[in-house]
Design a protein around this motif. Structure first.
Motif, PDB file in Angstrom:
ATOM      1  N   LEU A   1       0.802  -1.316  -0.084  1.00 34.01           N
ATOM      2  CA  LEU A   1       0.113  -0.056   0.069  1.00 34.01           C
ATOM      3  C   LEU A   1       0.816   1.292   0.060  1.00 34.01           C
ATOM      4  CD1 LEU A   1      -2.773   1.317   0.247  1.00 34.01           C
ATOM      5  CD2 LEU A   1      -2.208   1.345   2.997  1.00 34.01           C
ATOM      6  N   ILE A   2       0.804   2.192  -0.962  1.00 39.24           N
ATOM      7  CA  ILE A   2       1.199   3.422  -0.851  1.00 39.24           C
ATOM      8  C   ILE A   2       0.218   4.529  -0.575  1.00 39.24           C
ATOM      9  CG2 ILE A   2       2.144   5.264  -2.398  1.00 39.24           C
ATOM     10  CD1 ILE A   2       4.209   3.069  -1.814  1.00 39.24           C
ATOM     11  N   ILE A   3       0.409   5.464   0.514  1.00 39.08           N
ATOM     12  CA  ILE A   3      -0.371   6.415   0.789  1.00 39.08           C
ATOM     13  C   ILE A   3       0.242   7.732   0.377  1.00 39.08           C
ATOM     14  CG2 ILE A   3      -1.619   7.613   2.871  1.00 39.08           C
ATOM     15  CD1 ILE A   3      -1.144   4.936   4.556  1.00 39.08           C
ATOM     16  N   ALA A   4      -0.509   8.273  -0.588  1.00 41.16           N
ATOM     17  CA  ALA A   4       0.144   9.334  -1.245  1.00 41.16           C
ATOM     18  C   ALA A   4      -0.754  10.591  -1.056  1.00 41.16           C
ATOM     19  CB  ALA A   4      -0.009   9.246  -3.101  1.00 41.16           C
ATOM     20  N   ASP A   5      -0.207  11.396  -0.209  1.00 39.12           N
ATOM     21  CA  ASP A   5      -0.743  12.748   0.468  1.00 39.12           C
ATOM     22  C   ASP A   5      -0.478  13.937  -0.425  1.00 39.12           C
ATOM     23  OD1 ASP A   5      -1.964  14.315   1.994  1.00 39.12           O
ATOM     24  OD2 ASP A   5      -0.621  14.242   3.589  1.00 39.12           O
ATOM     25  N   GLU A   6      -1.337  14.282  -1.216  1.00 34.01           N
ATOM     26  CA  GLU A   6      -1.181  15.363  -2.162  1.00 34.01           C
ATOM     27  C   GLU A   6       0.150  15.361  -2.833  1.00 34.01           C
ATOM     28  OE1 GLU A   6      -3.441  17.850  -2.640  1.00 34.01           O
ATOM     29  OE2 GLU A   6      -4.631  18.069  -0.883  1.00 34.01           O
ATOM     30  N   PRO A   7       0.378  14.254  -3.465  1.00 31.02           N
ATOM     31  CA  PRO A   7       1.930  14.039  -4.088  1.00 31.02           C
ATOM     32  C   PRO A   7       2.117  14.788  -5.372  1.00 31.02           C
ATOM     33  CG  PRO A   7       0.495  12.335  -4.898  1.00 31.02           C
ATOM     34  CD  PRO A   7      -0.373  13.090  -3.790  1.00 31.02           C
ATOM     35  N   VAL A   8       1.041  15.588  -5.824  1.00 29.90           N
ATOM     36  CA  VAL A   8       1.366  16.381  -7.043  1.00 29.90           C
ATOM     37  C   VAL A   8       1.002  17.772  -6.886  1.00 29.90           C
ATOM     38  CG1 VAL A   8       1.463  14.605  -8.707  1.00 29.90           C
ATOM     39  CG2 VAL A   8      -0.733  15.916  -8.252  1.00 29.90           C
ATOM     40  N   SER A   9       0.462  18.198  -5.735  1.00 30.43           N
ATOM     41  CA  SER A   9      -0.004  19.531  -5.538  1.00 30.43           C
ATOM     42  C   SER A   9       1.003  20.496  -5.578  1.00 30.43           C
ATOM     43  CB  SER A   9      -1.029  19.463  -4.191  1.00 30.43           C
ATOM     44  OG  SER A   9      -0.017  19.355  -3.050  1.00 30.43           O
ATOM     45  N   ALA A  10       2.312  20.520  -5.022  1.00 27.58           N
ATOM     46  CA  ALA A  10       3.415  21.296  -5.099  1.00 27.58           C
ATOM     47  C   ALA A  10       4.015  21.438  -6.492  1.00 27.58           C
ATOM     48  CB  ALA A  10       4.352  21.047  -4.027  1.00 27.58           C
ATOM     49  N   LEU A  11       3.756  20.719  -7.415  1.00 27.87           N
ATOM     50  CA  LEU A  11       4.462  20.901  -8.691  1.00 27.87           C
ATOM     51  C   LEU A  11       3.695  21.470  -9.653  1.00 27.87           C
ATOM     52  CD1 LEU A  11       5.182  16.697  -8.734  1.00 27.87           C
ATOM     53  CD2 LEU A  11       6.655  18.577  -7.658  1.00 27.87           C
ATOM     54  N   ASP A  12       4.549  21.750 -10.624  1.00 28.36           N
ATOM     55  CA  ASP A  12       4.118  22.527 -11.776  1.00 28.36           C
ATOM     56  C   ASP A  12       2.971  21.619 -12.518  1.00 28.36           C
ATOM     57  OD1 ASP A  12       5.489  24.831 -11.245  1.00 28.36           O
ATOM     58  OD2 ASP A  12       6.970  24.192 -12.983  1.00 28.36           O
ATOM     59  N   VAL A  13       1.977  22.213 -13.317  1.00 29.83           N
ATOM     60  CA  VAL A  13       0.994  21.465 -13.958  1.00 29.83           C
ATOM     61  C   VAL A  13       1.482  20.684 -14.927  1.00 29.83           C
ATOM     62  CG1 VAL A  13      -1.179  21.631 -15.392  1.00 29.83           C
ATOM     63  CG2 VAL A  13      -0.904  23.189 -13.443  1.00 29.83           C
ATOM     64  N   SER A  14       2.545  20.955 -15.658  1.00 32.75           N
ATOM     65  CA  SER A  14       3.104  20.486 -16.884  1.00 32.75           C
ATOM     66  C   SER A  14       3.970  19.116 -16.124  1.00 32.75           C
ATOM     67  CB  SER A  14       4.273  21.178 -17.469  1.00 32.75           C
ATOM     68  OG  SER A  14       5.160  21.556 -16.601  1.00 32.75           O
ATOM     69  N   ILE A  15       4.190  19.109 -14.994  1.00 27.98           N
ATOM     70  CA  ILE A  15       4.987  17.843 -14.207  1.00 27.98           C
ATOM     71  C   ILE A  15       3.969  17.090 -13.595  1.00 27.98           C
ATOM     72  CG2 ILE A  15       6.755  17.344 -12.733  1.00 27.98           C
ATOM     73  CD1 ILE A  15       7.709  19.020 -14.943  1.00 27.98           C
ATOM     74  N   GLN A  16       2.794  17.288 -13.224  1.00 30.93           N
ATOM     75  CA  GLN A  16       1.875  16.789 -12.650  1.00 30.93           C
ATOM     76  C   GLN A  16       1.495  15.372 -13.162  1.00 30.93           C
ATOM     77  OE1 GLN A  16      -1.259  18.922 -11.135  1.00 30.93           O
ATOM     78  NE2 GLN A  16      -0.457  20.257  -9.917  1.00 30.93           N
ATOM     79  N   SER A  17       1.296  15.495 -14.555  1.00 34.20           N
ATOM     80  CA  SER A  17       0.799  14.561 -15.326  1.00 34.20           C
ATOM     81  C   SER A  17       1.900  13.459 -15.640  1.00 34.20           C
ATOM     82  CB  SER A  17       0.239  14.917 -16.719  1.00 34.20           C
ATOM     83  OG  SER A  17       1.247  15.643 -17.376  1.00 34.20           O
ATOM     84  N   GLN A  18       2.950  13.966 -15.435  1.00 32.98           N
ATOM     85  CA  GLN A  18       4.352  12.763 -15.450  1.00 32.98           C
ATOM     86  C   GLN A  18       4.274  12.066 -14.346  1.00 32.98           C
ATOM     87  OE1 GLN A  18       8.147  15.021 -16.679  1.00 32.98           O
ATOM     88  NE2 GLN A  18       7.029  16.149 -18.035  1.00 32.98           N
ATOM     89  N   ILE A  19       4.184  12.807 -13.182  1.00 36.99           N
ATOM     90  CA  ILE A  19       4.330  12.010 -11.967  1.00 36.99           C
ATOM     91  C   ILE A  19       2.873  11.138 -11.875  1.00 36.99           C
ATOM     92  CG2 ILE A  19       4.000  12.319  -9.368  1.00 36.99           C
ATOM     93  CD1 ILE A  19       6.940  13.079 -10.641  1.00 36.99           C
ATOM     94  N   LEU A  20       1.779  11.462 -12.257  1.00 35.38           N
ATOM     95  CA  LEU A  20       0.721  10.699 -12.159  1.00 35.38           C
ATOM     96  C   LEU A  20       0.583   9.358 -12.969  1.00 35.38           C
ATOM     97  CD1 LEU A  20      -2.072  13.238 -12.114  1.00 35.38           C
ATOM     98  CD2 LEU A  20      -1.306  11.828 -10.166  1.00 35.38           C
ATOM     99  N   ASN A  21       1.470   9.778 -14.114  1.00 37.63           N
ATOM    100  CA  ASN A  21       1.585   8.451 -15.203  1.00 37.63           C
ATOM    101  C   ASN A  21       2.588   7.390 -14.506  1.00 37.63           C
ATOM    102  OD1 ASN A  21      -0.188   9.339 -16.791  1.00 37.63           O
ATOM    103  ND2 ASN A  21       1.126  10.455 -18.189  1.00 37.63           N
ATOM    104  N   LEU A  22       3.753   7.907 -14.170  1.00 38.12           N
ATOM    105  CA  LEU A  22       4.653   7.384 -13.609  1.00 38.12           C
ATOM    106  C   LEU A  22       4.125   6.569 -12.443  1.00 38.12           C
ATOM    107  CD1 LEU A  22       7.586   6.477 -12.732  1.00 38.12           C
ATOM    108  CD2 LEU A  22       7.780   8.593 -11.230  1.00 38.12           C
TER     109      LEU A  22
END
Length: 271
Positions: A176-197
């Motif tokens: 189990l991975i508990i991801a607490d707002e893992p992309v909210s501090a990132l630029d929008v252009s980077i968010q999708s890369q992290i989500l896809n990863l």
């Protein structure tokens, strides 16, 4: 049939407020008797406004803060009243990715040491060569070259730091991975890369996610089922499709109505 990895029933966590000597004792009902399940292999999104109890719920699931009351089962094992030694056994199976990639990595440690530290604590019998190989392989899976292992966190961008944080969370092979707002501090252009990863890693390692976010568009992109929190209460749980097409609770409807809509640019009038 898919089994439940997490079963939470009536989870409660209240925090006392400091008041004067003769004033009535008050509490903040951060989590107020919520119940939900997370199936093995799925992504369960937990969404709501800041202060609604999402992050507290995540920390209750892996014992970072103790429950006031309620039942928490992990693979059928009751962890509601687990001792510190019992949590030490189970916590490697439930790792966290925190919101701030700048604060969650020690600035005094090199990347190789940050990733090796969990192995040094929990796998004392593993050889140094095995640890190094796992660190290099996992970092590569997360998109960071092994040639950066001797660098410090400040030498990386926010997106790269979050990739390192994800690699650290995976180093003990959790379920189990508990991801607490893992992309909210990132630029929008980077968010999708992290989500896809995260989606790619989930498929490769058969991971289960509790994905905490205030952003419904992000939750829609990654989640299978979604729980909506409002002032410490879980007011609605539904599949992603059901929630976004036919919300039942008034608060859910309000959240959905607040999602920014793309407005097409008006055509320029020809001279």
């Amino acid at each position: 049939m898919t089994t439940n990895l997490i079963e939470a029933k009536d989870l409660t966590k209240h925090f006392p407020l400091n008041t004067g000597w003769f004033q009535e004792k008050k509490v903040v009902k951060a989590v107020n008797g919520i119940s939900f399940t997370i199936k093995a292999g799925e992504t369960f999104g937990l969404v709501g406004e800041s202060g609604c109890g999402k992050s507290t719920t995540g920390r209750l699931l892996n014992g970072l803060i103790p429950l006031d009351s309620g039942t928490l089962l992990f693979k059928g094992k009751d962890l509601s009243k687990a001792s510190k030694n019992e949590w030490k056994k189970y916590r490697p199976k439930m790792q966290m990715v925190f919101q701030d990639p700048y604060a969650s990595l020690s600035p005094r440690m090199k990347i190789k040491d940050i990733l090796r530290e969990p192995l040094d604590i929990h796998h004392k019998n593993m050889s140094s060569a095995e640890k190094n190989k796992r660190v290099e392989d996992l970092l590569d899976k997360c998109g960071i070259s092994k040639f950066h292992l001797n660098k410090y966190p400040h030498e990386f961008s926010g997106g790269q730091r979050q990739r390192i944080s994800i690699a650290r969370a995976l180093i003990l092979k959790p379920e189990l991975i508990i991801a607490d707002e893992p992309v909210s501090a990132l630029d929008v252009s980077i968010q999708s890369q992290i989500l896809n990863l995260m989606k790619d890693l989930q498929e490769e390692y058969n991971l289960t996610y509790l994905f905490i976010s205030h952003d419904l568009s992000v939750v829609e992109h990654i989640s299978d089922r979604v729980g909506v929190m409002y002032f410490g209460n879980l007011v609605e749980v539904a599949t992603k499709e059901e929630l976004f097409t036919n919300p039942q609770h008034d608060y859910t409807k309000t959240l959905l109505s607040s999602i920014p809509q793309m407005v097409p640019k008006a055509k320029r009038k020809e001279a």
